[in-house]
Design a protein around this motif. Structure first.
Motif, PDB file in Angstrom:
ATOM      1  N   UNK A  40      -0.723   2.031   6.251  1.00 33.44           N
ATOM      2  CA  UNK A  40      -1.596   2.130   7.311  1.00 33.44           C
ATOM      3  C   UNK A  40      -1.141   0.814   8.025  1.00 33.44           C
ATOM      4  N   UNK A  41      -1.399   0.782   9.361  1.00 34.99           N
ATOM      5  CA  UNK A  41      -1.530  -0.545  10.122  1.00 34.99           C
ATOM      6  C   UNK A  41      -2.754  -0.678  10.561  1.00 34.99           C
ATOM      7  N   UNK A  42      -3.407  -1.614   9.748  1.00 32.31           N
ATOM      8  CA  UNK A  42      -4.913  -1.750   9.925  1.00 32.31           C
ATOM      9  C   UNK A  42      -5.597  -3.236  10.069  1.00 32.31           C
ATOM     10  N   UNK A  43      -6.720  -3.330  10.308  1.00 34.64           N
ATOM     11  CA  UNK A  43      -7.303  -4.698  10.600  1.00 34.64           C
ATOM     12  C   UNK A  43      -6.906  -5.412   9.396  1.00 34.64           C
ATOM     13  N   UNK A  44      -6.218  -6.641   9.716  1.00 32.88           N
ATOM     14  CA  UNK A  44      -6.204  -7.557   8.513  1.00 32.88           C
ATOM     15  C   UNK A  44      -7.336  -8.165   7.766  1.00 32.88           C
ATOM     16  N   UNK A  45      -8.365  -8.342   8.650  1.00 28.73           N
ATOM     17  CA  UNK A  45      -9.772  -8.671   7.700  1.00 28.73           C
ATOM     18  C   UNK A  45     -10.184  -7.714   6.915  1.00 28.73           C
ATOM     19  N   UNK A  46      -9.816  -6.319   7.097  1.00 31.28           N
ATOM     20  CA  UNK A  46     -10.408  -5.267   6.272  1.00 31.28           C
ATOM     21  C   UNK A  46      -9.357  -5.038   5.055  1.00 31.28           C
ATOM     22  N   UNK A  47      -8.271  -5.179   5.117  1.00 31.18           N
ATOM     23  CA  UNK A  47      -7.261  -4.816   4.237  1.00 31.18           C
ATOM     24  C   UNK A  47      -6.632  -6.190   3.286  1.00 31.18           C
ATOM     25  N   UNK A  48      -6.780  -7.342   4.013  1.00 30.02           N
ATOM     26  CA  UNK A  48      -6.333  -8.429   3.240  1.00 30.02           C
ATOM     27  C   UNK A  48      -6.798  -8.663   1.803  1.00 30.02           C
ATOM     28  N   UNK A  49      -8.125  -8.539   1.715  1.00 37.63           N
ATOM     29  CA  UNK A  49      -8.876  -8.759   0.500  1.00 37.63           C
ATOM     30  C   UNK A  49      -7.953  -7.678  -0.825  1.00 37.63           C
ATOM     31  N   UNK A  50      -7.671  -6.571  -0.244  1.00 34.81           N
ATOM     32  CA  UNK A  50      -7.281  -5.543  -1.290  1.00 34.81           C
ATOM     33  C   UNK A  50      -5.627  -5.995  -1.512  1.00 34.81           C
ATOM     34  N   UNK A  51      -5.037  -6.602  -0.624  1.00 36.13           N
ATOM     35  CA  UNK A  51      -3.826  -7.187  -0.781  1.00 36.13           C
ATOM     36  C   UNK A  51      -3.623  -8.397  -1.629  1.00 36.13           C
ATOM     37  N   UNK A  52      -4.794  -9.272  -1.455  1.00 32.98           N
ATOM     38  CA  UNK A  52      -4.725 -10.337  -2.339  1.00 32.98           C
ATOM     39  C   UNK A  52      -5.220  -9.872  -3.990  1.00 32.98           C
ATOM     40  N   UNK A  53      -5.821  -8.767  -3.950  1.00 29.61           N
ATOM     41  CA  UNK A  53      -6.352  -8.396  -5.158  1.00 29.61           C
ATOM     42  C   UNK A  53      -5.123  -7.370  -5.961  1.00 29.61           C
ATOM     43  N   UNK A  54      -4.288  -7.282  -5.232  1.00 31.09           N
ATOM     44  CA  UNK A  54      -3.024  -6.410  -5.806  1.00 31.09           C
ATOM     45  C   UNK A  54      -3.189  -5.001  -5.720  1.00 31.09           C
ATOM     46  N   UNK A  55      -4.187  -4.590  -4.769  1.00 27.87           N
ATOM     47  CA  UNK A  55      -4.671  -3.026  -4.799  1.00 27.87           C
ATOM     48  C   UNK A  55      -3.703  -2.410  -3.648  1.00 27.87           C
ATOM     49  N   UNK A  56      -3.262  -3.125  -2.823  1.00 25.54           N
ATOM     50  CA  UNK A  56      -2.315  -2.614  -1.826  1.00 25.54           C
ATOM     51  C   UNK A  56      -1.093  -3.727  -1.607  1.00 25.54           C
ATOM     52  N   UNK A  57      -0.019  -3.322  -1.039  1.00 28.76           N
ATOM     53  CA  UNK A  57       1.343  -3.986  -0.811  1.00 28.76           C
ATOM     54  C   UNK A  57       1.247  -4.513   0.663  1.00 28.76           C
ATOM     55  N   UNK A  58       1.035  -5.535   0.946  1.00 23.29           N
ATOM     56  CA  UNK A  58       1.221  -6.125   2.460  1.00 23.29           C
ATOM     57  C   UNK A  58       2.855  -6.372   2.885  1.00 23.29           C
ATOM     58  N   UNK A  59       3.028  -5.513   3.798  1.00 21.40           N
ATOM     59  CA  UNK A  59       4.430  -5.554   4.335  1.00 21.40           C
ATOM     60  C   UNK A  59       4.573  -6.616   5.414  1.00 21.40           C
ATOM     61  N   UNK A  60       3.647  -6.500   6.222  1.00 22.61           N
ATOM     62  CA  UNK A  60       3.733  -7.795   7.486  1.00 22.61           C
ATOM     63  C   UNK A  60       2.570  -7.672   8.184  1.00 22.61           C
TER      64      UNK A  60
END
Length: 322
Positions: free
Chosen positions: A201-221
């Motif tokens: 997904x290319x999604x709003x950073x404020x929405x997905x960043x917590x999941x990336x920080x928690x290791x539930x999603x991988x942030x590519x850029x």
């Protein structure tokens, strides 16, 4: 210049010709802030944080009303048709006037029906993928897309919203084809990426960043020029290898056309004052929103520049939305 850009330029010029003064008794009642995206979206978060501080200063409550749908057009139309009396404002990303007029075949409002008041905050989009996708870097996504053209898909918060255009800016430049799956806002899209229903997904950073920080999603850029405060290990698109890429977006406050210029100026001042408060800045930055209010002329210039940039992308990919 394209018709919608001419309209936008006229809108900006009109908003800057500010000589009228607000009525001395404004405001005398509650002010409605129509948010064009769902609860939990970056704009909704910014509006609620800023509304508390501005309401205290104006001594009147600012009531948040979510009117999501159609890439923000439903909320925008509602405000465009509202009385221009200083008691109704629109909270929406800048794409309402920089992108939507170029991609929607039919709009029930024009760019110059909305007067820009102030930028609340800059925000990014983040390209994320689920654990089950096996994709961890932008280079891996690129390789997979080239290996099986059209087999990959990505989610966004809707047709023509920031995440959609940010991804298409990348895809058009890279010569890649990845299926777009639009949702009604970034939050439901994020849930399906988390569940592996859509790999990326290319999604709003404020929405997905917590999941990336928690290791539930991988942030590519991330799309903008700066990394996310909440996910500092995720590179920018430029750092990930896409030279010259910058897709920074802004959450904006608009007023109906014809709102007294003095009221627009007063709201600009009150919002800027609120954004300078340490507690407000802390809350916004904790949600990956960067408060950078500007004077009206700078806001007008940025909107014109962004409209020209995105019109070029839209024309290149021939994007039209019914």
């Amino acid at each position: 210049m394209k018709p919608h850009l001419l309209a936008l330029a006229a809108c900006m010029a009109a908003s800057m010709a500010s000589h009228a003064q607000p009525k001395e008794d404004w405001p005398t009642r509650a002010i409605r802030i129509v948010v064009a995206f769902p609860a939990g979206s970056p704009g909704d978060t910014a509006a609620r944080i800023v509304a508390d501080a501005v309401g205290q200063s104006l001594k009147q409550p600012l009531i948040i009303e979510n009117r999501p749908g159609a890439g923000g057009n439903i909320g925008a139309e509602a405000v465009a048709r509202s009385p221009a009396d200083g008691y109704t404002f629109l909270e929406a990303p800048d794409t309402i006037v920089t992108i939507n007029p170029a991609i929607y075949r039919k709009l029930n409002f024009k760019a110059d029906d909305l007067t820009p008041v102030v930028a609340l905050a800059n925000f990014n989009q983040m390209l994320v993928c689920s654990a089950s996708s096996g994709l961890r870097t932008l280079a891996q996504l690129d390789a997979q897309a080239r290996k099986t053209p059209g087999a990959l898909s990505y989610a966004s918060g809707g047709q023509g919203v920031p995440g959609h255009l940010a991804m298409e800016l990348y895809l058009s430049g890279a010569g890649l084809s990845i299926l777009h799956v639009p949702y009604k806002g970034p939050s439901p899209a994020t849930q399906d990426v988390l569940a592996g229903q859509v790999p990326c997904g290319y999604l709003a950073s404020p929405v997905v960043a917590p999941y990336v920080a928690a290791g539930k999603l991988y942030g590519l850029a991330v799309s903008g020029a700066e990394r996310s405060v909440q996910a500092p290990n995720v590179p920018t698109m430029q750092q990930a290898g896409v030279a010259g890429y910058d897709a920074t977006f802004r959450e904006m406050l608009f007023a109906p056309k014809g709102t007294p210029a003095g009221i627009v100026a007063r709201m600009n001042e009150e919002v800027a004052r609120a954004l300078a408060l340490p507690e407000v800045k802390r809350k916004l930055q904790a949600n990956d929103l960067d408060p950078l209010p500007e004077p009206p002329d700078a806001t007008a210039r940025r909107l014109r520049e962004d409209a020209a940039k995105w019109t070029g992308v839209i024309r290149k990919i021939n994007l039209k939305v019914d």
